[in-house]
Design a protein around this motif. Structure first.
Motif, PDB file in Angstrom:
ATOM      1  N   PRO A 213       0.836  -1.206   0.000  1.00 53.82           N
ATOM      2  CA  PRO A 213       0.000   0.000   0.000  1.00 53.82           C
ATOM      3  C   PRO A 213       0.870   1.256   0.000  1.00 53.82           C
ATOM      4  O   PRO A 213       1.998   1.245   0.518  1.00 53.82           O
ATOM      5  N   ALA A 214       0.350   2.330  -0.566  1.00 50.39           N
ATOM      6  CA  ALA A 214       1.119   3.573  -0.659  1.00 50.39           C
ATOM      7  C   ALA A 214       1.550   4.064   0.721  1.00 50.39           C
ATOM      8  O   ALA A 214       2.642   4.616   0.890  1.00 50.39           O
ATOM      9  N   LYS A 215       0.692   3.871   1.705  1.00 55.41           N
ATOM     10  CA  LYS A 215       0.999   4.272   3.082  1.00 55.41           C
ATOM     11  C   LYS A 215       1.104   3.022   3.956  1.00 55.41           C
ATOM     12  O   LYS A 215       0.366   2.856   4.926  1.00 55.41           O
TER      13      LYS A 215
ATOM     14  N   PRO B 189      -3.896   5.145  -9.022  1.00 57.26           N
ATOM     15  CA  PRO B 189      -3.971   5.868  -7.749  1.00 57.26           C
ATOM     16  C   PRO B 189      -5.281   5.687  -6.992  1.00 57.26           C
ATOM     17  O   PRO B 189      -5.280   5.517  -5.774  1.00 57.26           O
ATOM     18  N   THR B 190      -6.394   5.695  -7.719  1.00 54.18           N
ATOM     19  CA  THR B 190      -7.690   5.531  -7.052  1.00 54.18           C
ATOM     20  C   THR B 190      -7.798   4.156  -6.414  1.00 54.18           C
ATOM     21  O   THR B 190      -8.294   4.014  -5.284  1.00 54.18           O
ATOM     22  N   ASN B 191      -7.341   3.137  -7.130  1.00 55.23           N
ATOM     23  CA  ASN B 191      -7.406   1.779  -6.587  1.00 55.23           C
ATOM     24  C   ASN B 191      -6.477   1.607  -5.389  1.00 55.23           C
ATOM     25  O   ASN B 191      -6.830   0.927  -4.425  1.00 55.23           O
ATOM     26  N   ARG B 192      -5.301   2.205  -5.439  1.00 59.30           N
ATOM     27  CA  ARG B 192      -4.378   2.102  -4.303  1.00 59.30           C
ATOM     28  C   ARG B 192      -4.928   2.827  -3.081  1.00 59.30           C
ATOM     29  O   ARG B 192      -4.659   2.437  -1.941  1.00 59.30           O
ATOM     30  N   LYS B 193      -5.728   3.858  -3.327  1.00 57.73           N
ATOM     31  CA  LYS B 193      -6.302   4.620  -2.222  1.00 57.73           C
ATOM     32  C   LYS B 193      -7.457   3.884  -1.564  1.00 57.73           C
ATOM     33  O   LYS B 193      -7.529   3.786  -0.333  1.00 57.73           O
ATOM     34  N   TYR B 194      -8.371   3.377  -2.378  1.00 59.03           N
ATOM     35  CA  TYR B 194      -9.594   2.784  -1.836  1.00 59.03           C
ATOM     36  C   TYR B 194      -9.496   1.277  -1.585  1.00 59.03           C
ATOM     37  O   TYR B 194     -10.333   0.731  -0.870  1.00 59.03           O
TER      38      TYR B 194
ATOM     39  N   GLU C 260      -6.640  -0.619  -0.335  1.00 63.22           N
ATOM     40  CA  GLU C 260      -5.311  -0.833   0.234  1.00 63.22           C
ATOM     41  C   GLU C 260      -5.065  -2.328   0.425  1.00 63.22           C
ATOM     42  O   GLU C 260      -5.846  -3.015   1.084  1.00 63.22           O
TER      43      GLU C 260
END
Length: 263
Positions: A44-46, A83-88, A90
């Protein structure tokens, strides 16, 4: 025979692989004795090391086999980088690579039909065993939520996904096999309660959609509660493009949570 099976699942290598930046997928290896599994992993990005995330394991087709640890990202990896998929959604996403001249599961040519037939005898190939070992290690170290392990695959990879499902039905929360073939009696008996979204192209000249049609009917007859079959009119073997473009695929997948058995 060997050449026929090699061509059976051959997927043209996409030149888009070199144009797409997949550096976010880290290169790693799992080594067990004399055996090595190359894989790419997207965190995940975070990412937080003390948090357990959903896991998506995706098995590629025949054309992406090798040891460069890159070709397996040809189909599907871009979806999870958006980006949207990585955000929603995780999650930890893994694309392992099957070595040349090996497969994710065993299959053989059917004498009566023009498509491959699965071979469920004996142990799974080493490549599949290493994939399961990798998933087990992530669950054991609490990096992965054991209630949210998801499995996908295309062509040869869908064969492998079906085989993993029937061997370990209690391990997976959901699966999305694309243009593959299962051992229908075994899969229905062992894994009918695993949510599945099955995909195929109507005009697939490589892997006939008929076995997946039969599988869907068998699952429905057995009382499967959450199984969807999407067959795309006029689409050939590359039905994964249609599957990855389904706007409801990821929302459906990540909504699935396995019920933990009480001791």
């Amino acid at each position: 025979m060997k050449n026929i099976l090699s061509l059976l699942f051959l997927i043209p290598f996409s030149t888009a692989l070199t144009a797409q930046d997949f550096s976010a997928y880290e290169k790693k290896q799992l080594i067990r004795g004399n055996d090595t599994l190359h894989y790419r992993i997207l965190y995940p990005a975070k990412y937080k090391k003390n948090k357990a995330y959903p896991l998506v394991m995706f098995l590629h087709g025949s054309g992406e086999r090798g040891n460069d640890n890159e070709a397996q990202l040809t189909h599907g990896a871009k979806l999870f980088l958006e980006p949207t998929n990585r955000k929603y959604f995780e999650s930890i996403v893994i694309f392992p690579q099957c070595p040349k001249n090996m497969t994710w599961s065993k299959y053989k040519r059917s004498a009566e039909r023009q498509w491959a037939a699965v071979d469920s005898e004996g142990d799974a190939p080493v490549s599949q065993q290493l994939v399961k070992a990798l998933m087990d290690s992530l669950v054991d170290t609490r990096h992965v939520n054991p209630r949210r392990v998801y499995l996908g695959g295309l062509s040869m990879g869908a064969f492998g996904a079906y085989d993993l499902l029937r061997r370990y039905p209690d391990f997976f929360a959901a699966a999305f096999p694309i243009c593959g073939i299962a051992d229908i009696p075994l899969l229905v008996h062992n894994a009918k309660d695993v949510p599945m979204w099955i995909f195929h192209g109507e005009k697939d000249p490589v892997v006939s959609p008929e076995p997946n049609r039969e599988l869907y009917k068998a699952l429905m007859t057995a009382g499967a509660k959450d199984v969807t079959y999407s067959e795309y009119p006029g689409v050939a073997h590359d039905s994964w493009n249609n599957a990855f473009a389904e706007p409801k695929l990821l929302p459906w997948l990540f909504s699935q949570k396995k019920k933990m058995k009480k001791n």
